[in-house]
Every structure is written in C-alpha cells, then in structure tokens.
Design a protein around this motif. Structure first.
Motif, PDB file in Angstrom:
ATOM      1  N   ASP B  87       3.663  40.053  26.916  1.00  0.00           N
ATOM      2  CA  ASP B  87       3.400  39.076  26.595  1.00  0.00           C
ATOM      3  C   ASP B  87       3.523  39.911  24.667  1.00  0.00           C
ATOM      4  O   ASP B  87       3.173  38.157  24.009  1.00  0.00           O
ATOM      5  N   GLY B 140      13.464  36.431  20.233  1.00  0.00           N
ATOM      6  CA  GLY B 140      12.496  37.516  21.539  1.00  0.00           C
ATOM      7  C   GLY B 140      12.804  38.914  20.740  1.00  0.00           C
ATOM      8  O   GLY B 140      12.090  40.073  21.204  1.00  0.00           O
ATOM      9  N   GLN B 144       9.909  41.732  20.444  1.00  0.00           N
ATOM     10  CA  GLN B 144       9.687  42.722  20.695  1.00  0.00           C
ATOM     11  C   GLN B 144      10.309  44.327  20.251  1.00  0.00           C
ATOM     12  O   GLN B 144       9.261  45.232  20.856  1.00  0.00           O
ATOM     13  N   GLU B 163       7.721  45.812  31.087  1.00  0.00           N
ATOM     14  CA  GLU B 163       8.774  44.122  30.784  1.00  0.00           C
ATOM     15  C   GLU B 163       8.651  44.290  29.478  1.00  0.00           C
ATOM     16  O   GLU B 163       9.168  43.549  29.091  1.00  0.00           O
ATOM     17  N   GLY B 166      12.095  41.561  29.897  1.00  0.00           N
ATOM     18  CA  GLY B 166      11.703  40.821  30.260  1.00  0.00           C
ATOM     19  C   GLY B 166      12.961  39.475  30.114  1.00  0.00           C
ATOM     20  O   GLY B 166      13.492  39.219  31.105  1.00  0.00           O
ATOM     21  N   ASP B 167      12.371  38.980  28.738  1.00  0.00           N
ATOM     22  CA  ASP B 167      13.470  37.173  28.654  1.00  0.00           C
ATOM     23  C   ASP B 167      14.100  38.018  27.689  1.00  0.00           C
ATOM     24  O   ASP B 167      14.912  36.605  27.128  1.00  0.00           O
TER      25      ASP B 167
END
Lengths: 289, 268
Positions: B87, B140, B144, B163, B166-167
C-alpha cells in the motif's frame, strides 16, 4: 529543531485542540499567579504588622520621665522584648503634623499638650504580647494600651486560609490540565497512527516518534504559563492604585517587578514539568511499543 | 543474504500463514516471490523487516538474525533494508521530497546532504519534477516510483518490493519492473512479491512459488522448475485441508448467525 518543526506543524493543523490545551493551561497558570500574588501580598502585610510596635502604651500627662524609664528598663530586662521606642509629646505632634500636612484645619486645632507621650514595644514572639500588655495595664502611669495582636492573628489566619485554598485550586486545575492534555495529545497520536506505523517500518525509533508530541505538550504548557502570567500582571497593574489606597501606610504595593519575573521563572519551570509529564503520559498510554 | 529455514507462522485465529518455508536469496540476486493472494508473500516480507515474528524457524537477513535481534536494534535493521510496501505507505501530509528525505533524517544525515541525496534519487527514478507535490497529486505509477525512491535513498543492499505493480496498467508496470531490474544490476539484492504471470515469464528470473503458506516450487533463471524440498505432497494437502476446514467452519458460523437472526425476527 526538526522535532520542534513537526510539533509546530501539528499544532497549526489542529488549531481548536491547540486552543483548548492552551486555554486550560492559561487558566491553571492564571490561578497560580493570582494566588501567588495574593499570598505574597498578604504575607508582606503580616510581616509589616509584625515588624511594627505591637503594643503601644500611652502615658498619663502626669507621668514622669524617670517612671517611664523605669518601666521601659523593667520590660527590656525581662528578655521577651525585642525593641522599645519612646515617643515624647513633641515627637507625637511632629508625627501627627506629617500625617495630616494636607489638612491645615486639623493642624491648627492640635498642640503638643493634648497628645500623650507613648512607648512602642515589640516582642520576639507574638504570644508574649499579652504578657507585656497586662504588665503595662497594671502600671499607674499608663493611660491606655493599644494592642495589635488581634490584627496580626486575624491576618495570619487569613493568609493561611488563602494558602490552603490556593494550593487546592492550583492542584485541582493542574490535574484537570494534565487530563485534558493527555486526551488532546492522545487524539493527535490516534490521528497519526498510520503515519507513525509507516515511520516505524522505515526505521524510526521510539523517541523519534514520541519527541514531537512531548514538545507539543511543552509548547502548550509554556504558552499557558506566559499568557496566564501576562493576564495576572495586567490585573495586578490595574488594581495596584486601588490596593495601595486600601492598604494606606502599608508599603506592599506596587509589587516589585523582580517578584513578578521570579514568578514567571517558577511558572515556566512548572509549565515545562506539567507539559512534559502530561504529553509523556499520553504517548506512553497511546503509543505502545 | 536472505535465509529462511523452516519458517512457520500461526496467526491468532489458529490458521497457518506459512508452514515450514525454507529458501535462500543470494547477494545481488533478483528473485520473485510468487503465489496467489493469501499465499504468504506479504507475511514473508513483513517477517524480513520484523514487523511480525515467525512462530518457528530461523530468518537471517544480511548479518542480522531476525529472531534474536533485540527490539532496540529493529530500527537499525529497517534502515538497512529498502521496502516498497504493497500500500506504498507514503505519508500523505508530506511532499514527495519530504517522504524521500525521511529515511535520511532518521539516519541522522545532515539536512543539506539529505536534500541532495533525496533529489538525486528522485532524479534516478524519474520524478524529480514532482518533488514538491503531495502523494495525492501523483498518478499510481508516479506514487510507486516515489515509494521506490524512498526505499532506495539509503542505498540499501536489499530491496523488498511487495506487489509493486499491483494496481498499475501494463506499460507502467513494466516501467517499474525495469527500474527494479536496473537497481538489481547496480548490485542491490531484490526480492519482489507478485502474482503478475506476464512479468514473471518475460523477466526470466528466479522464482520462489508459494501456495497457501507452503513453498511449492523454485525455478532459477537458467533451470527448469523443480519442486521444493519442503513441498511434500502430504504436507501441502494437510495445509490445504486445514485451510478448507477453517473456511468451512467460518461459513457454518455465518449460516448459524443468519438463521438465528431470521428466527429472532420472526418471533418479533
């Protein structure tokens, strides 16, 4: 410095909580200052009366100087008297004139003949005043004895009561302040729980996390102390002319600035302890390892 | 560099998150930790920074024995390992520069030096122009990259990425993976948890496969896939059975609760 910056940022971002914390601290220190001033002032009044002649014997007009000397010597030799001062009729007139120099009408009517000679006697211990007073009243040359013991003991009991009430109120407010500070700092810790967790995961130690909260508590305490002191000083300066008039002849007011700055020093120290204690308690309570 | 020996983790609910997992990641290696959701990838990463402790087994990261490490030394361990969290864990009230600067501040680097190093690393990950923006203002992929910058700013020997794609859409995911590859080529050991089959296949790096908390296979970049030593079929079956029993129990409890509520409603 970085901790101070973080603490300051936390304060700015939640102004209402900061206001509540500073307000309760201000109340505590205002009460502390006012009671300190009242206590100091009343203690000064008591010591003024204690240092003044505590028994004054007014002599009859026919009293001879040798008889007065003899009475004075017998009192001095008793060992309980710390000092005596004889005031002759002429000296009494001089004192009277000094006290009423602004009122010529009162000066015109009085001569040395109508003022009695007197002997002012102070003792080492206040309780010996009764003995001295009784001795003087038995003497045939003494017309009247004025005795200040009642004034002093009333003042002493008042001072003692004020001290007790003051300590109670200040302790009560200090306890309430600690609780409110713990709640406010606790809320802030809870709000930042996510950030704290992140900081810990990237290597922040316990003190790195705790320090800004502790500094925040100290800032609230210091603000409260300074604001409370300023308000109390303002009230004191405003009331000084009225108090000086009320205590005419007793040189207590204006209070010396050195007393007020010493009080500020004590309050700043107290604020540091109170702020540190309450915020440290909060971080221990809400920031478990 | 990273050694796990017979590591198991039993959670408070009684469910095993990991069962007898053993593997080693060598210095300078790039390894994928692969498996479906709930396979134990994140648990392993959390254990490597001692966010959670294993129930049994041994974990060694660099020169640190995670099990025996005293609590006061944990911050030192965490400063030595760069982590890109699933997260991200970017602080929302700090700018990207301030987020990147934070590990340096924690390590006591002078503010001038810290500022220079933070700007350098933001330049390297390609988001220097966003240095003064807050995380919420970035896309995003940019967020990251910010998390990677923060993980790398102390030049750690190990980078753990949970991850990191991930998104993200495919193109951005590849940008991130290529960035991690470059970081690895510069000498950093990288352990990346992912379930993105496309990336794993194309990158052709070492793979550590997990399923329901059990290591089910390893594949080196040059080797064929081989089953893990701890991958005894009985053991896996037993773990899967435990998982199924737990799930079944949960469903039954849920059913009972709904029935109770329904009956109560009828009575009322």
């Amino acid at each position: 410095m970085k901790f101070f910056k973080t603490a300051w940022k936390n304060i700015r971002r939640s102004p209402y909580q900061a206001f509540a914390a500073i307000f309760i601290m201000t109340l505590t220190f205002l009460a502390f200052s006012l009671f300190a001033i009242i206590f100091y002032g009343s203690s000064e009044v008591v010591s003024y009366f204690e240092s003044k002649p505590q028994v004054t014997a007014f002599f009859k007009d026919e009293a001879k100087e040798e008889e007065i000397d003899s009475l004075k010597n017998s009192l001095t030799e008793s060992g309980i008297v710390s000092g005596t001062k004889f005031v002759s009729k002429e000296e009494a007139l001089k004192i009277y004139r000094d006290q009423n120099k602004d009122d010529p009408l009162l000066l015109d009517l009085v001569t040395a003949d109508i003022l009695p000679a007197s002997l002012e006697i102070s003792t080492f211990v206040i309780d010996d005043l009764t003995l001295v007073s009784d001795t003087l009243q038995k003497s045939e040359i003494v017309e009247e004895v004025v005795f200040q013991k009642d004034v002093v003991s009333t003042l002493t009991s008042w001072t003692s009561a004020i001290r007790k009430i003051g300590v109670f109120v200040v302790v009560l407010l200090a306890v309430v302040s600690v609780f409110i500070m713990v709640i406010i700092i606790g809320i802030k810790v809870s709000q930042k729980r996510g950030d704290i967790e992140t900081m810990r995961l990237i290597g922040a130690g316990s003190w790195y996390v705790r320090m800004p909260f502790i500094i925040e508590g100290v800032i609230y305490g210091l603000f409260g102390a300074v604001v409370g002191w300023l308000i109390s000083y303002g009230i004191l300066l405003y009331a000084t002319p009225k108090l000086s008039y009320f205590l005419k002849g007793v040189p207590v007011f204006p209070l010396s600035p050195s007393f007020m700055f010493s009080l500020l020093g004590v309050e700043v120290l107290f604020a540091l302890i109170l702020g540190t204690f309450s915020s440290y308690f909060a971080v221990l309570r809400y920031l478990k390892k | 560099m990273i050694i796990l020996e017979n590591v198991s983790k039993k959670f408070g609910t009684g469910v095993y998150g990991l069962t007898n997992v053993s593997f080693t990641v060598e210095k300078g290696e790039f390894a994928f930790l692969v498996g479906p959701t709930g396979s134990g990838k994140t648990t392993i990463i959390r254990m490597l920074i001692r966010e959670v402790m294993p129930t049994q087994g041994t974990i060694v990261v660099g020169n640190w024995n995670i099990i025996r490490l005293p609590g006061r030394k944990v911050p030192d361990l965490r400063k030595k390992i760069g982590v890109v969290f699933q997260d991200l864990k970017l602080l929302p009230d700090r700018t990207i520069l301030e987020n990147t600067y934070l590990p340096l501040e924690l390590s006591g680097v002078s503010s001038k030096e810290a500022m220079k190093r933070a700007e350098d690393i933001l330049g390297k990950v390609g988001i220097l122009e966003h240095a003064n923006k807050f995380p919420v203002q970035l896309s995003g992929g940019e967020r990251q990259r910010s998390a990677i910058a923060r993980a790398l700013v102390l030049s750690p020997e190990i980078l753990l990425a949970d991850e990191p794609t991930g998104d993200l859409d495919d193109d951005t995911a590849w940008e991130i993976v290529n960035l991690l590859k470059e970081i690895n080529e510069a000498g950093t050991t990288v352990l990346m948890a992912t379930h993105n089959a496309n990336i794993i296949k194309k990158l052709n790096k070492r793979i550590i496969k997990l399923n329901k908390g059990v290591l089910i296979g390893e594949k080196n970049d040059k080797d064929e896939e081989k089953p893990s030593a701890s991958d005894a079929p009985e053991e896996q079956k037993e773990q899967e059975k435990k998982h199924e029993v737990h799930e079944h129990k949960k469903t039954e409890e849920k059913k009972e609760s709904i029935t109770d509520k329904f009956e109560q409603a009828l009575k009322e």
